[in-house]
Design a protein around this motif. Structure first.
Motif, PDB file in Angstrom:
ATOM      1  N   VAL A  68       0.994  -1.384  -0.053  1.00 22.94           N
ATOM      2  CA  VAL A  68      -0.027  -0.137  -0.043  1.00 22.94           C
ATOM      3  C   VAL A  68       0.851   1.231   0.075  1.00 22.94           C
ATOM      4  CG1 VAL A  68      -1.515   1.461   1.401  1.00 22.94           C
ATOM      5  CG2 VAL A  68      -1.981  -1.132   1.127  1.00 22.94           C
ATOM      6  N   LEU A  69       1.810   1.339   0.670  1.00 28.50           N
ATOM      7  CA  LEU A  69       2.966   2.389   0.743  1.00 28.50           C
ATOM      8  C   LEU A  69       3.459   2.643  -0.448  1.00 28.50           C
ATOM      9  CD1 LEU A  69       4.225   4.484   2.399  1.00 28.50           C
ATOM     10  CD2 LEU A  69       6.037   3.048   3.043  1.00 28.50           C
ATOM     11  N   MET A  70       3.945   1.710  -1.220  1.00 28.97           N
ATOM     12  CA  MET A  70       4.575   1.856  -2.379  1.00 28.97           C
ATOM     13  C   MET A  70       3.683   2.341  -3.475  1.00 28.97           C
ATOM     14  SD  MET A  70       7.560   1.319  -2.039  1.00 28.97           S
ATOM     15  CE  MET A  70       8.356   1.146  -3.600  1.00 28.97           C
ATOM     16  N   ALA A  71       2.254   1.954  -3.539  1.00 26.95           N
ATOM     17  CA  ALA A  71       1.246   2.341  -4.323  1.00 26.95           C
ATOM     18  C   ALA A  71       1.096   3.810  -4.164  1.00 26.95           C
ATOM     19  CB  ALA A  71       0.185   1.392  -4.298  1.00 26.95           C
ATOM     20  N   THR A  72       0.916   4.287  -2.900  1.00 22.31           N
ATOM     21  CA  THR A  72       0.640   5.571  -2.298  1.00 22.31           C
ATOM     22  C   THR A  72       1.915   6.402  -2.719  1.00 22.31           C
ATOM     23  OG1 THR A  72      -0.546   4.723  -0.658  1.00 22.31           O
ATOM     24  CG2 THR A  72       0.148   7.121  -0.540  1.00 22.31           C
ATOM     25  N   VAL A  73       3.119   5.923  -2.723  1.00 22.11           N
ATOM     26  CA  VAL A  73       4.161   6.933  -3.089  1.00 22.11           C
ATOM     27  C   VAL A  73       4.155   6.862  -4.819  1.00 22.11           C
ATOM     28  CG1 VAL A  73       6.715   6.861  -3.461  1.00 22.11           C
ATOM     29  CG2 VAL A  73       5.612   6.267  -0.992  1.00 22.11           C
ATOM     30  N   GLY A  74       3.939   6.032  -5.450  1.00 17.72           N
ATOM     31  CA  GLY A  74       3.806   5.993  -6.823  1.00 17.72           C
ATOM     32  C   GLY A  74       2.861   6.905  -7.448  1.00 17.72           C
ATOM     33  N   MET A  75       1.557   6.950  -6.742  1.00 17.01           N
ATOM     34  CA  MET A  75       0.734   7.933  -7.252  1.00 17.01           C
ATOM     35  C   MET A  75       1.038   9.360  -6.849  1.00 17.01           C
ATOM     36  SD  MET A  75      -2.707   5.669  -5.984  1.00 17.01           S
ATOM     37  CE  MET A  75      -3.948   6.922  -6.136  1.00 17.01           C
ATOM     38  N   VAL A  76       1.633   9.506  -5.806  1.00 20.83           N
ATOM     39  CA  VAL A  76       2.014  10.773  -5.235  1.00 20.83           C
ATOM     40  C   VAL A  76       3.095  11.512  -6.300  1.00 20.83           C
ATOM     41  CG1 VAL A  76       3.493  12.090  -3.561  1.00 20.83           C
ATOM     42  CG2 VAL A  76       1.364  10.916  -2.899  1.00 20.83           C
ATOM     43  N   ILE A  77       4.065  10.373  -6.650  1.00 19.47           N
ATOM     44  CA  ILE A  77       5.216  10.950  -7.574  1.00 19.47           C
ATOM     45  C   ILE A  77       4.484  11.458  -9.054  1.00 19.47           C
ATOM     46  CG2 ILE A  77       7.098   9.917  -9.273  1.00 19.47           C
ATOM     47  CD1 ILE A  77       7.900   8.613  -6.456  1.00 19.47           C
ATOM     48  N   ALA A  78       3.439  10.461  -9.335  1.00 21.43           N
ATOM     49  CA  ALA A  78       2.749  10.589 -10.601  1.00 21.43           C
ATOM     50  C   ALA A  78       2.100  11.965 -10.767  1.00 21.43           C
ATOM     51  CB  ALA A  78       1.759   9.332 -11.026  1.00 21.43           C
ATOM     52  N   LEU A  79       1.302  12.274  -9.430  1.00 25.22           N
ATOM     53  CA  LEU A  79       0.691  13.498  -9.354  1.00 25.22           C
ATOM     54  C   LEU A  79       1.600  14.613  -9.419  1.00 25.22           C
ATOM     55  CD1 LEU A  79      -2.081  14.969  -8.873  1.00 25.22           C
ATOM     56  CD2 LEU A  79      -1.841  14.679  -6.322  1.00 25.22           C
ATOM     57  N   GLY A  80       2.706  14.676  -8.668  1.00 26.78           N
ATOM     58  CA  GLY A  80       3.606  15.713  -8.804  1.00 26.78           C
ATOM     59  C   GLY A  80       4.176  15.897  -9.919  1.00 26.78           C
ATOM     60  N   THR A  81       4.561  14.973 -10.717  1.00 25.62           N
ATOM     61  CA  THR A  81       5.029  15.158 -12.169  1.00 25.62           C
ATOM     62  C   THR A  81       4.082  15.594 -12.999  1.00 25.62           C
ATOM     63  OG1 THR A  81       6.480  13.005 -11.862  1.00 25.62           O
ATOM     64  CG2 THR A  81       5.870  13.731 -14.067  1.00 25.62           C
ATOM     65  N   ASP A  82       2.673  15.353 -12.815  1.00 26.32           N
ATOM     66  CA  ASP A  82       1.738  15.742 -13.480  1.00 26.32           C
ATOM     67  C   ASP A  82       1.359  17.231 -13.435  1.00 26.32           C
ATOM     68  OD1 ASP A  82      -0.570  15.377 -15.564  1.00 26.32           O
ATOM     69  OD2 ASP A  82      -2.147  15.804 -13.838  1.00 26.32           O
ATOM     70  N   VAL A  83       1.520  17.887 -12.183  1.00 23.04           N
ATOM     71  CA  VAL A  83       1.338  19.129 -11.814  1.00 23.04           C
ATOM     72  C   VAL A  83       2.621  19.960 -12.052  1.00 23.04           C
ATOM     73  CG1 VAL A  83       1.558  20.743  -9.812  1.00 23.04           C
ATOM     74  CG2 VAL A  83       0.013  18.838  -9.766  1.00 23.04           C
ATOM     75  N   ILE A  84       4.019  19.411 -12.257  1.00 24.70           N
ATOM     76  CA  ILE A  84       4.975  20.016 -12.867  1.00 24.70           C
ATOM     77  C   ILE A  84       5.082  20.262 -14.128  1.00 24.70           C
ATOM     78  CG2 ILE A  84       7.521  19.961 -12.935  1.00 24.70           C
ATOM     79  CD1 ILE A  84       7.758  18.709 -10.217  1.00 24.70           C
ATOM     80  N   LEU A  85       4.572  19.151 -14.856  1.00 26.72           N
ATOM     81  CA  LEU A  85       4.492  19.139 -16.342  1.00 26.72           C
ATOM     82  C   LEU A  85       3.475  20.294 -16.593  1.00 26.72           C
ATOM     83  CD1 LEU A  85       4.968  15.731 -17.411  1.00 26.72           C
ATOM     84  CD2 LEU A  85       6.158  17.451 -17.612  1.00 26.72           C
ATOM     85  N   LYS A  86       2.227  20.585 -16.020  1.00 33.55           N
ATOM     86  CA  LYS A  86       1.209  21.219 -16.483  1.00 33.55           C
ATOM     87  C   LYS A  86       1.772  22.798 -16.053  1.00 33.55           C
ATOM     88  CE  LYS A  86      -2.926  18.591 -15.935  1.00 33.55           C
ATOM     89  NZ  LYS A  86      -4.171  18.191 -15.162  1.00 33.55           N
ATOM     90  N   ALA A  87       2.567  22.930 -15.252  1.00 34.51           N
ATOM     91  CA  ALA A  87       3.384  24.371 -14.692  1.00 34.51           C
ATOM     92  C   ALA A  87       4.093  24.629 -15.951  1.00 34.51           C
ATOM     93  CB  ALA A  87       3.547  24.241 -13.247  1.00 34.51           C
ATOM     94  N   ILE A  88       4.901  23.946 -16.530  1.00 34.92           N
ATOM     95  CA  ILE A  88       5.855  24.400 -17.559  1.00 34.92           C
ATOM     96  C   ILE A  88       4.903  24.528 -18.817  1.00 34.92           C
ATOM     97  CG2 ILE A  88       7.810  23.526 -16.136  1.00 34.92           C
ATOM     98  CD1 ILE A  88       7.963  21.342 -18.245  1.00 34.92           C
ATOM     99  N   GLY A  89       3.739  24.047 -18.873  1.00 36.33           N
ATOM    100  CA  GLY A  89       2.918  24.188 -19.917  1.00 36.33           C
ATOM    101  C   GLY A  89       2.832  23.058 -21.061  1.00 36.33           C
ATOM    102  N   MET A  90       3.274  22.083 -20.385  1.00 39.04           N
ATOM    103  CA  MET A  90       3.095  20.748 -21.450  1.00 39.04           C
ATOM    104  C   MET A  90       1.493  20.178 -21.149  1.00 39.04           C
ATOM    105  SD  MET A  90       6.659  18.643 -20.896  1.00 39.04           S
ATOM    106  CE  MET A  90       6.445  17.537 -22.329  1.00 39.04           C
ATOM    107  N   ASP A  91       1.264  19.731 -22.564  1.00 37.63           N
ATOM    108  CA  ASP A  91       0.045  19.278 -22.482  1.00 37.63           C
ATOM    109  C   ASP A  91       0.126  17.768 -22.060  1.00 37.63           C
ATOM    110  OD1 ASP A  91      -2.833  18.917 -23.058  1.00 37.63           O
ATOM    111  OD2 ASP A  91      -2.506  18.350 -25.133  1.00 37.63           O
ATOM    112  N   VAL A  92      -1.003  17.574 -20.609  1.00 40.62           N
ATOM    113  CA  VAL A  92      -0.923  16.263 -19.920  1.00 40.62           C
ATOM    114  C   VAL A  92      -2.303  15.888 -19.913  1.00 40.62           C
ATOM    115  CG1 VAL A  92      -0.564  15.376 -17.832  1.00 40.62           C
ATOM    116  CG2 VAL A  92       0.925  17.090 -18.365  1.00 40.62           C
TER     117      VAL A  92
END
Length: 99
Positions: A68-92
């Motif tokens: 459960v912890l590894m799944a949660t960490v993976g989701m947090v990393i994916a969400l963080g990457t998504d936010v960063i990519l949207k912030a720099i203007g990439m279409d996600v």
């Protein structure tokens, strides 16, 4: 066509029997003793103590916690990457697969 199916059946039966013979070739070895590894709890506190106690007391519960912890960490990393990519203007967005 019927002979071909019969031939294939016998070839597969022979392969599986040979495989069983190879597996049985390892007979005669001693059974290894159970692994009784315990984590020392000295100098541990907080979350480290929690996980160490869980590991020592119940390996199944420890495995569930880790999964459960590894799944949660993976989701947090994916969400963080998504936010960063949207912030720099990439279409996600989700990719649509067409077959």
């Amino acid at each position: 066509m019927r002979r071909w199916k019969i031939l294939c059946f016998f070839v597969w039966a022979l392969i599986f029997q040979l495989f069983a013979k190879l597996v049985a070739a390892s007979e005669g070895l001693d059974v290894p003793e159970a692994l009784e590894k315990k984590v020392p709890l000295e100098n541990l506190s907080g979350i480290s103590l929690f996980f160490a106690k869980t590991y020592n007391e119940n390996l199944w519960l420890y495995a569930i916690y880790c999964t459960v912890l590894m799944a949660t960490v993976g989701m947090v990393i994916a969400l963080g990457t998504d936010v960063i990519l949207k912030a720099i203007g990439m279409d996600v967005h989700k990719i649509e697969h067409k077959e």
